[in-house]
Structure formats: structure tokens, C-alpha cells
Design a protein around this motif. Structure first.
Motif, PDB file in Angstrom:
ATOM      1  N   ARG A  42     -27.288  13.906  35.893  1.00 27.57           N
ATOM      2  CA  ARG A  42     -27.831  12.749  36.616  1.00 27.57           C
ATOM      3  C   ARG A  42     -28.539  11.790  35.659  1.00 27.57           C
ATOM      4  NH1 ARG A  42     -28.056  16.972  40.219  1.00 27.57           N
ATOM      5  NH2 ARG A  42     -27.165  16.522  42.278  1.00 27.57           N
ATOM      6  N   GLU A  43     -29.291  12.335  34.733  1.00 23.84           N
ATOM      7  CA  GLU A  43     -29.966  11.496  33.756  1.00 23.84           C
ATOM      8  C   GLU A  43     -28.946  10.743  32.902  1.00 23.84           C
ATOM      9  OE1 GLU A  43     -30.502  14.622  34.452  1.00 23.84           O
ATOM     10  OE2 GLU A  43     -32.600  15.217  34.261  1.00 23.84           O
ATOM     11  N   ALA A  44     -27.861  11.419  32.551  1.00 22.65           N
ATOM     12  CA  ALA A  44     -26.824  10.782  31.738  1.00 22.65           C
ATOM     13  C   ALA A  44     -26.155   9.649  32.500  1.00 22.65           C
ATOM     14  CB  ALA A  44     -25.787  11.815  31.317  1.00 22.65           C
ATOM     15  N   GLY A  45     -25.920   9.851  33.799  1.00 20.26           N
ATOM     16  CA  GLY A  45     -25.301   8.807  34.605  1.00 20.26           C
ATOM     17  C   GLY A  45     -26.163   7.560  34.674  1.00 20.26           C
ATOM     18  N   VAL A  46     -27.464   7.754  34.866  1.00 18.54           N
ATOM     19  CA  VAL A  46     -28.388   6.618  34.922  1.00 18.54           C
ATOM     20  C   VAL A  46     -28.417   5.889  33.578  1.00 18.54           C
ATOM     21  CG1 VAL A  46     -30.807   5.955  35.159  1.00 18.54           C
ATOM     22  CG2 VAL A  46     -29.811   7.621  36.732  1.00 18.54           C
ATOM     23  N   LEU A  47     -28.501   6.651  32.494  1.00 15.22           N
ATOM     24  CA  LEU A  47     -28.544   6.042  31.167  1.00 15.22           C
ATOM     25  C   LEU A  47     -27.260   5.278  30.868  1.00 15.22           C
ATOM     26  CD1 LEU A  47     -29.840   5.569  28.434  1.00 15.22           C
ATOM     27  CD2 LEU A  47     -29.016   7.835  27.713  1.00 15.22           C
ATOM     28  N   ALA A  48     -26.104   5.867  31.221  1.00 15.46           N
ATOM     29  CA  ALA A  48     -24.823   5.190  30.995  1.00 15.46           C
ATOM     30  C   ALA A  48     -24.759   3.877  31.761  1.00 15.46           C
ATOM     31  CB  ALA A  48     -23.667   6.102  31.404  1.00 15.46           C
ATOM     32  N   ALA A  49     -25.276   3.864  33.000  1.00 14.87           N
ATOM     33  CA  ALA A  49     -25.283   2.634  33.796  1.00 14.87           C
ATOM     34  C   ALA A  49     -26.169   1.578  33.146  1.00 14.87           C
ATOM     35  CB  ALA A  49     -25.767   2.935  35.215  1.00 14.87           C
ATOM     36  N   GLN A  50     -27.309   1.990  32.640  1.00 13.47           N
ATOM     37  CA  GLN A  50     -28.224   1.041  31.997  1.00 13.47           C
ATOM     38  C   GLN A  50     -27.608   0.454  30.731  1.00 13.47           C
ATOM     39  OE1 GLN A  50     -31.530   3.718  31.520  1.00 13.47           O
ATOM     40  NE2 GLN A  50     -32.550   3.019  33.390  1.00 13.47           N
ATOM     41  N   LEU A  51     -26.878   1.278  29.983  1.00  6.86           N
ATOM     42  CA  LEU A  51     -26.274   0.818  28.742  1.00  6.86           C
ATOM     43  C   LEU A  51     -25.084  -0.101  28.994  1.00  6.86           C
ATOM     44  CD1 LEU A  51     -26.430   4.173  26.746  1.00  6.86           C
ATOM     45  CD2 LEU A  51     -27.673   2.085  26.178  1.00  6.86           C
ATOM     46  N   VAL A  52     -24.243   0.253  29.976  1.00  7.46           N
ATOM     47  CA  VAL A  52     -23.035  -0.532  30.207  1.00  7.46           C
ATOM     48  C   VAL A  52     -23.352  -1.879  30.844  1.00  7.46           C
ATOM     49  CG1 VAL A  52     -22.377   0.203  32.551  1.00  7.46           C
ATOM     50  CG2 VAL A  52     -20.605  -0.218  30.817  1.00  7.46           C
TER      51      VAL A  52
ATOM     52  N   LEU B 155     -21.990  13.230  37.809  1.00  3.25           N
ATOM     53  CA  LEU B 155     -22.152  12.217  36.774  1.00  3.25           C
ATOM     54  C   LEU B 155     -21.745  10.837  37.288  1.00  3.25           C
ATOM     55  CD1 LEU B 155     -22.848  11.591  33.849  1.00  3.25           C
ATOM     56  CD2 LEU B 155     -20.540  12.284  33.213  1.00  3.25           C
ATOM     57  N   ALA B 156     -20.555  10.753  37.933  1.00  2.00           N
ATOM     58  CA  ALA B 156     -20.072   9.466  38.432  1.00  2.00           C
ATOM     59  C   ALA B 156     -20.939   8.945  39.573  1.00  2.00           C
ATOM     60  CB  ALA B 156     -18.623   9.595  38.880  1.00  2.00           C
ATOM     61  N   GLY B 157     -21.396   9.845  40.449  1.00  3.05           N
ATOM     62  CA  GLY B 157     -22.238   9.433  41.560  1.00  3.05           C
ATOM     63  C   GLY B 157     -23.564   8.870  41.091  1.00  3.05           C
ATOM     64  N   SER B 158     -24.162   9.537  40.111  1.00  2.23           N
ATOM     65  CA  SER B 158     -25.425   9.051  39.564  1.00  2.23           C
ATOM     66  C   SER B 158     -25.237   7.702  38.891  1.00  2.23           C
ATOM     67  CB  SER B 158     -25.972  10.072  38.566  1.00  2.23           C
ATOM     68  OG  SER B 158     -27.120   9.598  37.923  1.00  2.23           O
ATOM     69  N   LEU B 159     -24.141   7.562  38.164  1.00  2.93           N
ATOM     70  CA  LEU B 159     -23.854   6.309  37.472  1.00  2.93           C
ATOM     71  C   LEU B 159     -23.663   5.171  38.473  1.00  2.93           C
ATOM     72  CD1 LEU B 159     -21.413   6.025  34.474  1.00  2.93           C
ATOM     73  CD2 LEU B 159     -21.595   4.213  36.150  1.00  2.93           C
ATOM     74  N   GLN B 160     -22.868   5.445  39.507  1.00  2.00           N
ATOM     75  CA  GLN B 160     -22.593   4.401  40.501  1.00  2.00           C
ATOM     76  C   GLN B 160     -23.882   3.972  41.204  1.00  2.00           C
ATOM     77  OE1 GLN B 160     -19.763   5.472  43.535  1.00  2.00           O
ATOM     78  NE2 GLN B 160     -19.357   3.347  44.048  1.00  2.00           N
ATOM     79  N   GLY B 161     -24.736   4.920  41.549  1.00  2.00           N
ATOM     80  CA  GLY B 161     -25.987   4.578  42.197  1.00  2.00           C
ATOM     81  C   GLY B 161     -26.873   3.724  41.318  1.00  2.00           C
TER      82      GLY B 161
ATOM     83  N   VAL C 166     -18.907  -0.654  26.174  1.00  2.00           N
ATOM     84  CA  VAL C 166     -18.242   0.627  26.388  1.00  2.00           C
ATOM     85  C   VAL C 166     -19.246   1.739  26.122  1.00  2.00           C
ATOM     86  CG1 VAL C 166     -16.371   2.160  25.665  1.00  2.00           C
ATOM     87  CG2 VAL C 166     -16.002  -0.323  25.707  1.00  2.00           C
ATOM     88  N   VAL C 167     -19.299   2.716  27.020  1.00  2.00           N
ATOM     89  CA  VAL C 167     -20.186   3.863  26.849  1.00  2.00           C
ATOM     90  C   VAL C 167     -19.345   5.133  26.840  1.00  2.00           C
ATOM     91  CG1 VAL C 167     -22.134   5.177  27.780  1.00  2.00           C
ATOM     92  CG2 VAL C 167     -22.090   2.680  28.012  1.00  2.00           C
ATOM     93  N   LEU C 168     -19.494   5.933  25.807  1.00  2.00           N
ATOM     94  CA  LEU C 168     -18.863   7.247  25.709  1.00  2.00           C
ATOM     95  C   LEU C 168     -19.892   8.264  26.156  1.00  2.00           C
ATOM     96  CD1 LEU C 168     -17.389   6.686  22.128  1.00  2.00           C
ATOM     97  CD2 LEU C 168     -16.229   6.282  24.303  1.00  2.00           C
ATOM     98  N   CYS C 169     -19.635   8.950  27.250  1.00  2.99           N
ATOM     99  CA  CYS C 169     -20.635   9.830  27.858  1.00  2.99           C
ATOM    100  C   CYS C 169     -20.147  11.276  27.860  1.00  2.99           C
ATOM    101  CB  CYS C 169     -20.939   9.362  29.276  1.00  2.99           C
ATOM    102  SG  CYS C 169     -22.329  10.213  30.045  1.00  2.99           S
ATOM    103  N   GLY C 170     -20.835  12.137  27.119  1.00  4.98           N
ATOM    104  CA  GLY C 170     -20.431  13.536  27.045  1.00  4.98           C
ATOM    105  C   GLY C 170     -19.330  13.783  26.047  1.00  4.98           C
ATOM    106  N   ARG C 171     -19.161  12.874  25.107  1.00  3.94           N
ATOM    107  CA  ARG C 171     -18.128  13.012  24.079  1.00  3.94           C
ATOM    108  C   ARG C 171     -18.640  12.420  22.768  1.00  3.94           C
ATOM    109  NH1 ARG C 171     -12.841   9.969  25.441  1.00  3.94           N
ATOM    110  NH2 ARG C 171     -12.992  11.165  27.373  1.00  3.94           N
TER     111      ARG C 171
ATOM    112  N   GLY D  76     -16.716  12.996  29.845  1.00  2.00           N
ATOM    113  CA  GLY D  76     -16.033  14.263  29.614  1.00  2.00           C
ATOM    114  C   GLY D  76     -15.609  14.439  28.171  1.00  2.00           C
ATOM    115  N   GLY D  77     -15.226  15.666  27.828  1.00  2.00           N
ATOM    116  CA  GLY D  77     -14.819  15.983  26.463  1.00  2.00           C
ATOM    117  C   GLY D  77     -13.632  15.151  26.000  1.00  2.00           C
ATOM    118  N   ALA D  78     -13.602  14.891  24.692  1.00  2.00           N
ATOM    119  CA  ALA D  78     -12.528  14.095  24.105  1.00  2.00           C
ATOM    120  C   ALA D  78     -11.443  15.002  23.554  1.00  2.00           C
ATOM    121  CB  ALA D  78     -13.082  13.212  22.992  1.00  2.00           C
ATOM    122  N   VAL D  79     -10.188  14.591  23.753  1.00  6.30           N
ATOM    123  CA  VAL D  79      -9.051  15.295  23.147  1.00  6.30           C
ATOM    124  C   VAL D  79      -9.045  14.974  21.655  1.00  6.30           C
ATOM    125  CG1 VAL D  79      -6.546  15.516  23.067  1.00  6.30           C
ATOM    126  CG2 VAL D  79      -7.719  15.270  25.270  1.00  6.30           C
ATOM    127  N   GLU D  80      -9.186  15.995  20.832  1.00  5.39           N
ATOM    128  CA  GLU D  80      -9.311  15.772  19.389  1.00  5.39           C
ATOM    129  C   GLU D  80      -7.948  15.878  18.710  1.00  5.39           C
ATOM    130  OE1 GLU D  80     -13.844  16.907  18.467  1.00  5.39           O
ATOM    131  OE2 GLU D  80     -12.505  18.626  18.533  1.00  5.39           O
TER     132      GLU D  80
END
Length: 358
Positions: free
Chosen positions: A314-324, A78-84, A155-160, A129-133
Motif C-alpha cells: 500500500r505504501e508503494a502504491g501511494v508513493l508510485a502515484a505521487q511520483l508519476v 498495489l494497483a488499488g492503493s495506487l489508483q486511490g 515512468v515509475v518502476l515499482c517492485g523491480r 512486479g518482477g522484471a524478466v531478466e
């Protein structure tokens, strides 16, 4: 006007030097004193880099990426895809510096990194990652995210799940259909004929654990209203590590209740499940079927290849990068849910003809 360190000290009833020691870390400070200082920082909205905070709309090219465990393939992909995807597109986009912060899943570390990133005037933050509830942590996290977004840092919340922040702020949520994926995986096992299905869930109190377990139980209940209760003794909460899956499976075997399939919280846990079953002399899937979640690259190389649920990391990482970075506008309501996909491979099969083996 920016809150000063002296004001925090007065509010907490300590010296400015003590506040500095708490904020800088690495110095011995009594637990009660540290708690008072941290509460004062939160209540006053203090940021270490006060002068920089006072500069209107002054943000850097730094993007903070918070992960639970950088060594975990889930977060690494996830982080690698986002960074790229943060690299310039060639159309005048500035280069961004991704700073990966390893929280080890600790709520306090998550809040501390956000405070540091705010002090550095980060141009955006992605929390993965998951959020502590836990209500206290959710409230503190919401306050920090609201403050950062209000200063102009997306701010992007990814996977939570989403946070209760004002709708006008640049806060986006990228969710995975964990519940639907777990539902389809349980349906697959039920269609094969399994009824005694063990489940190695993730840690309690985590959003990912809750969603995946809920989907699993929903599928069982729709097939037979008595199944969720019948399978409840076969549910064990554990961590997300291989060793957690191994230990949980040994505990299930020790209890002696028969089962013909094990669904694991993630693929890493599933490898530990498989190891414990083989150690006990059981064949996969001849005696016990095993399934995971996430579809990490290792899944196709296990023997047999692991049935799992593909999460689009990988798709989530790309989307998070585009949003942030603002390259992609916020969706209506600020929430995007990415679909998951059942991947059927060789580790699942109909239960043995003689019934439950363990």
C-alpha cells in the motif's frame, strides 16, 4: 517528423495492411512476418498515433498501470492503493484515469501495452512486479521507457530494478528489500534450529526470484558455509500460484530428502505448500514449519497463521502515484528502496525432537 505506417511497411518488406493487422492484433499473421514488423516498429520508433505524438508535450490524464496478474492479491493491493492515491488532493491537482493492463508476466505483452499507452499519449506509466531478466527484453523495454519519459510522461518502476535510462529523464524506481527480507526469514528458521530447509522459489529469470533466493542462500552461508550446498537439492523453482506450491511440495516429498521447514516464494505458494503437507499427514508446524513472503491479508486467517515477510504494498502504491503525477520529486539517483519486515506467526516452530520427518 513522425514515422508513418508506410515507412514501417517498407522497412519490414510487407504491405501497410499487414503492418496494420500486426498492430491491431486479433488477425492471423505468420510468425516470421509478425517478427519482422515488430522489429521494424522498434527500430523506427513508430507509434500508432503518429499525429498525436507530434504534438509537443501533449499528454493526457491517463496513467497506465502494468501488472502481472490483476487477480493476484499482491497486484490487486498495489494497483488499488495506487489508483486511490491518484485522486485529486483538493489543491488543484487534476483527476487522473488509471488504466490497469494485465500482462500475465509476458514480456511481449508488457512491450505491447507500453506501445499502446504511448499512442494514447498517456500522462504516465507505472510498471509493477518482477522484471524478466533477458537482455533482449531489457533493451527493448529500456528503449520504450526512454522514449516515453523523453516525451514528458513520467515512468515509475515499482517492485523491480532500475533501467539504464538517462539520469535527466523522469524515471523513478521503487524497490522492495526482497533480499533483506528473505535473509531475515532464513535467519529466523535457522535460529529455531532448522538446518534442512526446503525452498520453493519463483520462476527463474525473474528479478524477484533472484533477489529472494539470494537473500535466503546468503543467510544459510553465513550460518554455515556448507548449508547452501546441502540445501540445494531442496530448492525447487515453480510459479507464483497456489497450485505451484502444492505441486512443488509433492515433488519434494517424492524425492525423499528430509526437511523440517519450507520457505515459499510468496504467501499464495505457501498455502499450496501447506495443503500438500497436510495431505501427506504432516502437521504444521509440529512436523514441518512453513513460511511465505508478502504478508497478504489471508496470512492471519490461515491455521496456523502464516509466518511471512511483509512487503509494503500500500505504501508503494501511494508513493508510485505521487511520483508519476509529480506530486513528489524524484529522490537522489531516482531510486527508493522500501524496507520489508519479518512477521513471525504460528506456522514456524523448532524442528521436531526426532529430527526430519518427511
Amino acid at each position: 517528423m513522425a514515422v508513418t505506417l508506410a515507412e514501417v511497411a517498407a522497412h519490414a518488406g510487407v504491405s501497410p495492411a499487414t503492418v496494420s493487422r500486426v498492430l491491431n492484433g486479433g488477425y492471423p499473421v505468420a510468425g516470421g512476418t509478425r517478427t519482422r514488423v515488430e522489429q521494424a516498429v522498434e527500430e523506427l520508433g513508430y507509434v500508432a498515433n503518429g499525429p498525436a505524438r507530434a504534438l509537443a508535450a501533449a499528454t493526457s490524464d491517463l496513467v497506465g498501470v502494468l501488472v502481472h496478474d490483476v487477480a493476484d492479491s499482491f497486484f490487486g493491493i498495489l494497483a488499488g492503493s495506487l489508483q486511490g492515491a491518484l485522486a485529486p488532493t483538493g489543491h488543484g491537482d487534476p483527476r487522473r484515469l488509471a488504466v490497469v493492463c494485465n500482462t500475465e508476466g509476458a514480456p511481449a505483452a508488457e512491450l505491447a501495452y507500453l506501445t499502446l499507452l504511448e499512442g494514447q499519449r498517456a500522462g504516465g506509466v507505472v510498471l509493477t512486479g518482477g522484471a524478466v531478466e533477458e537482455p533482449g527484453h531489457t533493451g527493448a523495454l529500456t528503449a520504450r521507457v526512454t522514449r516515453m519519459a523523453a516525451s514528458g510522461a513520467p515512468v515509475v518502476l515499482c517492485g523491480r530494478p532500475p533501467l539504464p535510462v538517462p539520469a535527466a529523464l523522469p524515471v523513478a524506481t521503487v524497490m522492495f528489500d526482497d533480499r533483506g527480507g528473505a535473509f531475515r526469514l532464513a535467519e529466523h528458521l535457522l535460529a529455531l534450529g532448522h538446518r534442512r530447509i526446503a525452498y520453493v522459489a519463483g520462476p527463474p529469470g525473474l528479478s524477484t526470484t533472484r533477489e529472494r533466493l539470494a537473500g535466503h542462500r546468503e543467510a544459510l552461508g553465513l550460518h554455515d558455509p556448507a548449508l547452501p550446498e546441502a540445501c540445494e537439492p531442496l530448492t525447487v523453482h515453480a510459479g507464483f500460484e497456489r497450485s505451484a506450491g502444492y505441486d512443488a511440495t509433492r515433488e519434494l516429498l517424492r524425492r525423499g530428502a528430509p526437511f523440517t521447514a519450507v520457505a515459499a516464494a510468496n504467501d499464495t505458494v505457501a498455502t499450496g505448500v501447506a495443503a500438500a503437507l497436510r495431505e501427506a499427514g504432516l502437521r504444521i508446524p509440529g512436523d514441518v514449519s512453513v513460511a511465505g513472503f508478502d504478508d497478504l491479508p489471508v496470512c492471519v486467517d490461515t491455521a496456523p497463521a502464516l509466518t511471512t515477510v511483509r512487503v509494503p504494498l500500500r505504501e508503494a502504491g501511494v508513493l508510485a502515484a505521487q511520483l508519476v503525477t509529480g506530486r513528489k520529486p524524484l529522490p537522489p539517483g531516482g531510486i527508493t528502496t522500501l524496507p520489508t519486515e519479518l512477521m513471525v506467526r504460528g506456522s514456524t516452530a523448532p524442528p521436531p525432537a526426532g529430527g526430519s520427518r518427511p
